[in-house]
Motif scaffolding. Structure first.
Motif, short mmCIF file in Angstrom:
data_model
loop_
_atom_site.label_atom_id
_atom_site.label_comp_id
_atom_site.label_asym_id
_atom_site.label_seq_id
_atom_site.Cartn_x
_atom_site.Cartn_y
_atom_site.Cartn_z
N ARG A 186 0.86 -1.19 0.00
CA ARG A 186 0.00 0.00 0.00
C ARG A 186 0.90 1.24 0.00
O ARG A 186 1.58 1.52 0.99
CB ARG A 186 -0.94 -0.01 1.21
N ILE A 187 0.90 1.94 -1.12
CA ILE A 187 1.76 3.11 -1.29
C ILE A 187 0.97 4.34 -0.84
O ILE A 187 -0.13 4.59 -1.33
CB ILE A 187 2.19 3.27 -2.76
N ARG A 188 1.55 5.10 0.10
CA ARG A 188 0.89 6.29 0.63
C ARG A 188 1.41 7.54 -0.09
O ARG A 188 2.61 7.78 -0.13
CB ARG A 188 1.13 6.39 2.14
N LEU A 189 0.47 8.31 -0.66
CA LEU A 189 0.81 9.46 -1.49
C LEU A 189 0.20 10.74 -0.92
O LEU A 189 -0.81 10.70 -0.21
CB LEU A 189 0.30 9.27 -2.92
N ALA A 190 0.79 11.88 -1.28
CA ALA A 190 0.23 13.18 -0.88
C ALA A 190 0.45 14.19 -2.00
O ALA A 190 1.51 14.21 -2.62
CB ALA A 190 0.88 13.68 0.41
N ILE A 191 -0.59 14.99 -2.25
CA ILE A 191 -0.49 16.04 -3.26
C ILE A 191 -1.19 17.30 -2.73
O ILE A 191 -1.96 17.23 -1.77
CB ILE A 191 -1.16 15.64 -4.60
N ALA A 192 -0.92 18.43 -3.34
CA ALA A 192 -1.62 19.66 -2.98
C ALA A 192 -3.12 19.44 -3.20
O ALA A 192 -3.54 18.87 -4.21
CB ALA A 192 -1.12 20.82 -3.83
N ASP A 193 -3.92 19.87 -2.24
CA ASP A 193 -5.36 19.62 -2.30
C ASP A 193 -6.04 20.62 -3.24
O ASP A 193 -6.72 21.55 -2.80
CB ASP A 193 -5.95 19.71 -0.89
N GLU A 194 -5.86 20.40 -4.52
CA GLU A 194 -6.46 21.23 -5.56
C GLU A 194 -7.04 20.33 -6.63
O GLU A 194 -6.45 19.29 -6.97
CB GLU A 194 -5.41 22.17 -6.15
#
Length: 224
Positions: A186-194
């Motif tokens: 399970r790869i955990r990712l994060a991006i700008a919330d746009e």
């Protein structure tokens, strides 16, 4: 409550404590800027400054808290009404960080300690002194952007997890880590919330996995 589309996804916060002293007709105005994330933290910061300056006549305050800067308060602490706290608050809410074209600073408390110098300044003089003390402290302070990030989880076969991680990182996606479980990774990712950023990530995942995987939304968090 704000409509989701109007929610701010970035705002400015202090990188560290800042102090500045202004002298007006022998009165000393010492401004302390502190980063806080609640009314209680603002109150605690004020109490610490009061302990340090027990002999000062006034300890006036103003704070702005929250991504939408909705929590705003000020206190004249014995100065004539409207001559200290409100000018300080106005300075906080109007300040623009270098390189930005909007006033977006938040999670900040300004505490101005005044030692009376024996000369009355009048209401106008007090307004200018308290406002200038905060404005000048802000000009000397350093800031960074706090970013609202949306988190996702991508399920991956063990055999593909490493390659997918590398390709996502190469594409500018923040990979927070990978949890290896018996049935897969399970790869955990994060991006700008746009919206446009989320759409771009979904397209990248569709291409990367040949349409075999769908992202799991894991909520939002503020970073910075």
């Amino acid at each position: 409550m704000s409509h989701p589309d109007s929610i701010h996804t970035t705002y400015g916060v202090l990188t560290g404590d800042s102090e500045h002293e202004l002298v007006v007709k022998r009165s000393r105005f010492i401004c302390y800027l502190r980063r806080v994330e609640s009314v209680e933290e603002a109150r605690d910061a004020t109490e610490l400054v009061k302990l340090e300056h027990r002999m000062a006549r006034h300890h006036c305050t103003a704070h702005v808290i929250g991504p939408d800067r909705n929590e705003r308060r000020s206190n004249d602490d014995g100065e004539p009404s409207g001559t200290a706290g409100m000018p300080m608050l106005d300075a906080l809410t109007r300040f623009r960080r270098p390189g930005t074209d909007v006033a977006d600073c938040s999670d900040i408390v300004a505490i101005v300690v005044r030692y009376f110098g024996g000369v009355l300044l009048g209401a106008g003089g007090l307004v200018h002194a308290y406002s200038d003390a905060v404005s000048q402290a802000l000009e000397q302070a350093t800031f960074r952007s706090r970013q609202r990030m949306r988190h996702f989880i991508l399920d991956a076969p063990h055999t593909d997890a490493g390659r997918w991680e590398n390709e996502l990182r190469a594409g500018g996606i923040t990979v927070l880590g990978t949890d290896y479980e018996s049935r897969g990774a399970r790869i955990r990712l994060a991006i700008a919330d746009e919206p446009e950023t989320s759409t771009a990530l979904e397209q990248r995942i569709a291409s990367l996995t040949a349409g075999a995987r769908v992202l799991e939304d894991a909520g939002v968090n503020w970073v910075g």
